[in-house]
Design a protein around this motif. Sequence first.
Motif, PDB file in Angstrom:
ATOM      1  N   ALA A 176       0.858  -1.194   0.000  1.00  0.00           N
ATOM      2  CA  ALA A 176       0.000   0.000   0.000  1.00  0.00           C
ATOM      3  C   ALA A 176       0.893   1.242   0.000  1.00  0.00           C
ATOM      4  N   PRO A 177       1.562   1.522  -1.109  1.00  0.00           N
ATOM      5  CA  PRO A 177       2.505   2.656  -1.135  1.00  0.00           C
ATOM      6  C   PRO A 177       1.828   4.021  -1.086  1.00  0.00           C
ATOM      7  N   HIS A 178       0.496   4.069  -1.150  1.00  0.00           N
ATOM      8  CA  HIS A 178      -0.198   5.358  -1.133  1.00  0.00           C
ATOM      9  C   HIS A 178      -0.602   5.788   0.271  1.00  0.00           C
ATOM     10  N   PHE A 179      -0.336   4.967   1.273  1.00  0.00           N
ATOM     11  CA  PHE A 179      -0.703   5.349   2.635  1.00  0.00           C
ATOM     12  C   PHE A 179       0.072   6.604   3.066  1.00  0.00           C
ATOM     13  N   PRO A 180      -0.604   7.596   3.654  1.00  0.00           N
ATOM     14  CA  PRO A 180       0.096   8.805   4.121  1.00  0.00           C
ATOM     15  C   PRO A 180       0.808   8.530   5.444  1.00  0.00           C
ATOM     16  N   MET A 181       2.074   8.140   5.364  1.00  0.00           N
ATOM     17  CA  MET A 181       2.775   7.641   6.546  1.00  0.00           C
ATOM     18  C   MET A 181       2.983   8.715   7.615  1.00  0.00           C
ATOM     19  N   LYS A 182       3.176   9.951   7.228  1.00  0.00           N
ATOM     20  CA  LYS A 182       3.411  10.981   8.249  1.00  0.00           C
ATOM     21  C   LYS A 182       2.200  11.105   9.163  1.00  0.00           C
ATOM     22  N   LYS A 183       1.012  11.142   8.595  1.00  0.00           N
ATOM     23  CA  LYS A 183      -0.203  11.257   9.398  1.00  0.00           C
ATOM     24  C   LYS A 183      -0.446   9.995  10.218  1.00  0.00           C
ATOM     25  N   VAL A 184      -0.142   8.835   9.646  1.00  0.00           N
ATOM     26  CA  VAL A 184      -0.312   7.587  10.388  1.00  0.00           C
ATOM     27  C   VAL A 184       0.608   7.557  11.603  1.00  0.00           C
ATOM     28  N   LEU A 185       1.867   7.940  11.410  1.00  0.00           N
ATOM     29  CA  LEU A 185       2.835   7.902  12.510  1.00  0.00           C
ATOM     30  C   LEU A 185       2.504   8.935  13.582  1.00  0.00           C
ATOM     31  N   LEU A 186       2.079  10.125  13.161  1.00  0.00           N
ATOM     32  CA  LEU A 186       1.694  11.133  14.145  1.00  0.00           C
ATOM     33  C   LEU A 186       0.493  10.660  14.972  1.00  0.00           C
ATOM     34  N   LEU A 187      -0.507  10.088  14.307  1.00  0.00           N
ATOM     35  CA  LEU A 187      -1.681   9.604  15.018  1.00  0.00           C
ATOM     36  C   LEU A 187      -1.326   8.435  15.929  1.00  0.00           C
ATOM     37  N   LEU A 188      -0.440   7.551  15.471  1.00  0.00           N
ATOM     38  CA  LEU A 188      -0.016   6.420  16.292  1.00  0.00           C
ATOM     39  C   LEU A 188       0.725   6.899  17.533  1.00  0.00           C
ATOM     40  N   TRP A 189       1.625   7.856  17.364  1.00  0.00           N
ATOM     41  CA  TRP A 189       2.378   8.397  18.496  1.00  0.00           C
ATOM     42  C   TRP A 189       1.435   9.041  19.516  1.00  0.00           C
ATOM     43  N   LYS A 190       0.518   9.871  19.050  1.00  0.00           N
ATOM     44  CA  LYS A 190      -0.384  10.565  19.964  1.00  0.00           C
ATOM     45  C   LYS A 190      -1.367   9.598  20.620  1.00  0.00           C
ATOM     46  N   THR A 191      -1.740   8.531  19.926  1.00  0.00           N
ATOM     47  CA  THR A 191      -2.618   7.537  20.528  1.00  0.00           C
ATOM     48  C   THR A 191      -1.912   6.815  21.675  1.00  0.00           C
ATOM     49  N   ILE A 192      -0.655   6.424  21.449  1.00  0.00           N
ATOM     50  CA  ILE A 192       0.131   5.788  22.513  1.00  0.00           C
ATOM     51  C   ILE A 192       0.335   6.763  23.672  1.00  0.00           C
ATOM     52  N   LEU A 193       0.631   8.017  23.349  1.00  0.00           N
ATOM     53  CA  LEU A 193       0.836   9.026  24.386  1.00  0.00           C
ATOM     54  C   LEU A 193      -0.427   9.242  25.204  1.00  0.00           C
ATOM     55  N   PHE A 194      -1.575   9.205  24.549  1.00  0.00           N
ATOM     56  CA  PHE A 194      -2.858   9.430  25.225  1.00  0.00           C
ATOM     57  C   PHE A 194      -3.242   8.237  26.095  1.00  0.00           C
ATOM     58  N   THR A 195      -3.154   7.037  25.533  1.00  0.00           N
ATOM     59  CA  THR A 195      -3.650   5.857  26.243  1.00  0.00           C
ATOM     60  C   THR A 195      -2.695   5.384  27.334  1.00  0.00           C
ATOM     61  N   LEU A 196      -1.395   5.458  27.096  1.00  0.00           N
ATOM     62  CA  LEU A 196      -0.430   4.968  28.088  1.00  0.00           C
ATOM     63  C   LEU A 196       0.071   6.064  29.013  1.00  0.00           C
ATOM     64  N   GLY A 197       0.171   7.295  28.515  1.00  0.00           N
ATOM     65  CA  GLY A 197       0.645   8.397  29.342  1.00  0.00           C
ATOM     66  C   GLY A 197       2.037   8.851  28.938  1.00  0.00           C
ATOM     67  N   GLY A 198       2.360  10.103  29.278  1.00  0.00           N
ATOM     68  CA  GLY A 198       3.668  10.668  28.985  1.00  0.00           C
ATOM     69  C   GLY A 198       4.647  10.445  30.123  1.00  0.00           C
ATOM     70  N   PHE A 199       5.749  11.214  30.113  1.00  0.00           N
ATOM     71  CA  PHE A 199       6.810  11.006  31.088  1.00  0.00           C
ATOM     72  C   PHE A 199       6.357  11.365  32.502  1.00  0.00           C
ATOM     73  N   GLU A 200       5.531  12.404  32.641  1.00  0.00           N
ATOM     74  CA  GLU A 200       5.033  12.740  33.973  1.00  0.00           C
ATOM     75  C   GLU A 200       4.157  11.622  34.531  1.00  0.00           C
ATOM     76  N   GLU A 201       3.295  11.062  33.682  1.00  0.00           N
ATOM     77  CA  GLU A 201       2.470   9.946  34.131  1.00  0.00           C
ATOM     78  C   GLU A 201       3.329   8.723  34.459  1.00  0.00           C
ATOM     79  N   LEU A 202       4.391   8.504  33.686  1.00  0.00           N
ATOM     80  CA  LEU A 202       5.295   7.395  33.977  1.00  0.00           C
ATOM     81  C   LEU A 202       5.936   7.548  35.355  1.00  0.00           C
ATOM     82  N   GLN A 203       6.353   8.775  35.681  1.00  0.00           N
ATOM     83  CA  GLN A 203       6.961   9.020  36.984  1.00  0.00           C
ATOM     84  C   GLN A 203       5.961   8.745  38.108  1.00  0.00           C
ATOM     85  N   GLU A 204       4.713   9.166  37.914  1.00  0.00           N
ATOM     86  CA  GLU A 204       3.689   8.900  38.930  1.00  0.00           C
ATOM     87  C   GLU A 204       3.416   7.399  39.055  1.00  0.00           C
ATOM     88  N   MET A 205       3.427   6.692  37.930  1.00  0.00           N
ATOM     89  CA  MET A 205       3.212   5.246  37.983  1.00  0.00           C
ATOM     90  C   MET A 205       4.362   4.545  38.701  1.00  0.00           C
TER      91      MET A 205
END
Length: 796
Positions: A239-268
């Motif tokens: 699927a060479p037509h997939f817009p990878m920049k948008k996919v990667l940005l959405l994937l990163w922000k989804t992981i950041l939202f669901t798992l938490g950032g560095f501050e949340e990691l410190q609290e955990m």
Amino acid sequence: MHKQTDSHCGFLATAPRGSGSEDFSQNRRRSLILLLSILFTELYSYTEEPEFALNRDYFEEDFRSHGTVSRGRRWIELTVEEQRAYVMKLLDALEVTDRDKRLKVARAILYLAQGVFDECDTEVDVLHWSRHNVFLLYDMGIFTALLELLSMEIDNNQACSSAVRKPAISLADSTELRVLLSIMYLMVETIRVQTEDDRPEWRAAREAFKNELGSPLYNGEPFALLLFTMVTKFCSMNAPHFPMKKVLLLLWKTILFTLGGFEELQEMKVRGRERLNLPPLPEDSIKVVRAMRAASPPASAMELIEQQQQQKRGRRSRRPLVKQDSLDTYNERDPFKNDDARDEEEDPEDTDSGIEGEVDPLDRDVIIQPPPPPPPLRPPTERVNFPKGLPWAPKVREKDIEHFLETSRNKFIGFTLGNDIDTLVGLPRPIHESVKTLKQVSEDISSSLYFSLSGEEEVEETPTEMLYLGMLPNLSQYVIALLKLLLAAAPTSKAKTDSINILADVLPEEMPITVLQSMKLGIDVNRHKEIIVKAISALLLLLLKHFKLNHIYQFEIVSQHLVFANCIPLILKFFNQNIMSYISAKNSICVLDFPHCVVHEMPELTAESLEAGDSNQFCWRNLFSCINLLRILNKLTKWKHSRTMMLVVFKSAPILKRALKVKQAMMQLYVLKLLKIQTKYLGRQWRKSNMKTMSAIYQKVRHRLNDDWAYGNDIDARPWDFQAEECALRESIEKFNSRRYDKNKNGDFTPVDNCLQSVLGQRVELPEDFHYSYEMWLEREVFSQPIQWEGLLQNP
């Protein structure tokens, strides 16, 4: 773009009823615009600029056609109930079978998520209405409908085969996907960010959306798994037509939202240690790094020659690369950013106690005399903010205590006790005190923190656990795909015919014909690659940190996949460039950034203005990427001697020393960490000629009390059985996965049921045809076979 100047477009006059936005102060406006505009800007390429007007036109056309809702008014003049009614009509229209009609409706929804910018006067207005509309869209169930459309586009074999056959893929091949991903990114990122003025229903929606994204609600797997599938499908050339920049940005922000950032990691971490009755952490690493001071970078050979010539001519010497001090002025949390300037004005000959004055190992072909010794430093009491002592509390591993006791027992008693760190009989009193001190600063990591071998494991269904469980079957494919994209986006990579094309969602249908258009596209392409590197580096670092906190073996398997996919030489290749040029790159056109470009009149672009770039002296996007990659490299090599030897084999020391030229405290810290772990392998001559670097390591990196890093006498430094180390780790990982996730329960830790009543009481599923031939089977296998019952009672 034509702008309306009606007074009703203003922020205060157009706020939704009951929003409380009338109380917005100027400071809150500025903070909101700084926060959200940065998050939205990188989503769009500059070649997508004409589509902003297209989204507006489709929305206005559809909005006017629903006269019962609009009644000649604009969106910002409707009540919330009327807005909900119109969104419901859009939601119904998404279910039509006509592909073109669905795209028009999706563009109208995207215009709402972008903040109905044509009805606003300022960027703050746009961001405010974007936030209001996104929460409205989520409440009406738009995200679920978009997810179904996204799944349809991913499985669209006709579009995939058509893109594979095309000689050149452009922006037009990914139109539907880009629209859907843009809406979903705006929804995830807007709902993720918290502000002081969030309403109670918005906070409840945030928690609901977070749980929804992290739970296996989408085809039995978390939403991130669908995006990982898009990444692997793209990298496999299907699927060479997939817009990878948008996919990667959405994937990163989804992981950041669901798992938490560095501050949340410190609290955990804090909560986890409290739950296991472990002592609290000695310090907050985030606060320590923020308060750390950047050291002056090492000078090159030419700069040292110029400095000596100035001294011979009687001129007062200046510190090399003073211009990099301006980087500190952008570091808001650096308490020493004003001290350097003050000290320089008072005494220009006063040199900093950093790591300057060294000759880069790659520049040693120039024969120079060493610079004269610097004058003694003034007492530290003259520096008001000088930190007391070293920045980090010292630590020691339990393994180091065992080694220390084994050496002491062998020396004083003549025998050893194995893995015993409590028995001190026969040892001198100073050894008792040493062991007591070592235990006070030891990393108290109990095996119960990671796994239990007795009985069934109780696995908490955390978002991290569910993500790992979903990623496990195809984990190696995900890692390889991400590294392929990172390699293709690295500035040191050269274009190859067989490499993946990551520019499919940035190249226009018609290639530029003028010099100005070519310059604009060149900046867009470089910016596109920088954003991809940023998203991948942040994503990998988040996964490593969360998996390590959830279970150490989950971290180790991801790390081993990264190492086996050549992540270490890839990161070193990334840093084997002019790192200062990369940090100060100006691949941005501020007037084309969203939402600036849709609110203000577009000035005339010239070749001179494009070449000059923006007003920022440094590209914080690239600095962020560099720090992430250094942290990933540290996590892969920490306490792994075979991987540390890879740093030595690939000659990473001169590459890392060049990275010290970036005068930023956090980046220097992780460079010095990487240099510290390999100093024992680099030899005495290297340490002797790099004493300034050794001094900086001592000042900035945490001390391990038994770590003989500065002398190279560590027993673990002997270069043998490195392959056995990785094999043993791999075996432990496979046992862990088999014990915890093997559905067949054939692992080594499965208990054997040897109870006769239990075995005979189990219900066995027999094939359907067995019931018809049951009597024949009894006659053949039981009645016709002689059985010696006495033999069963005898011992074998």
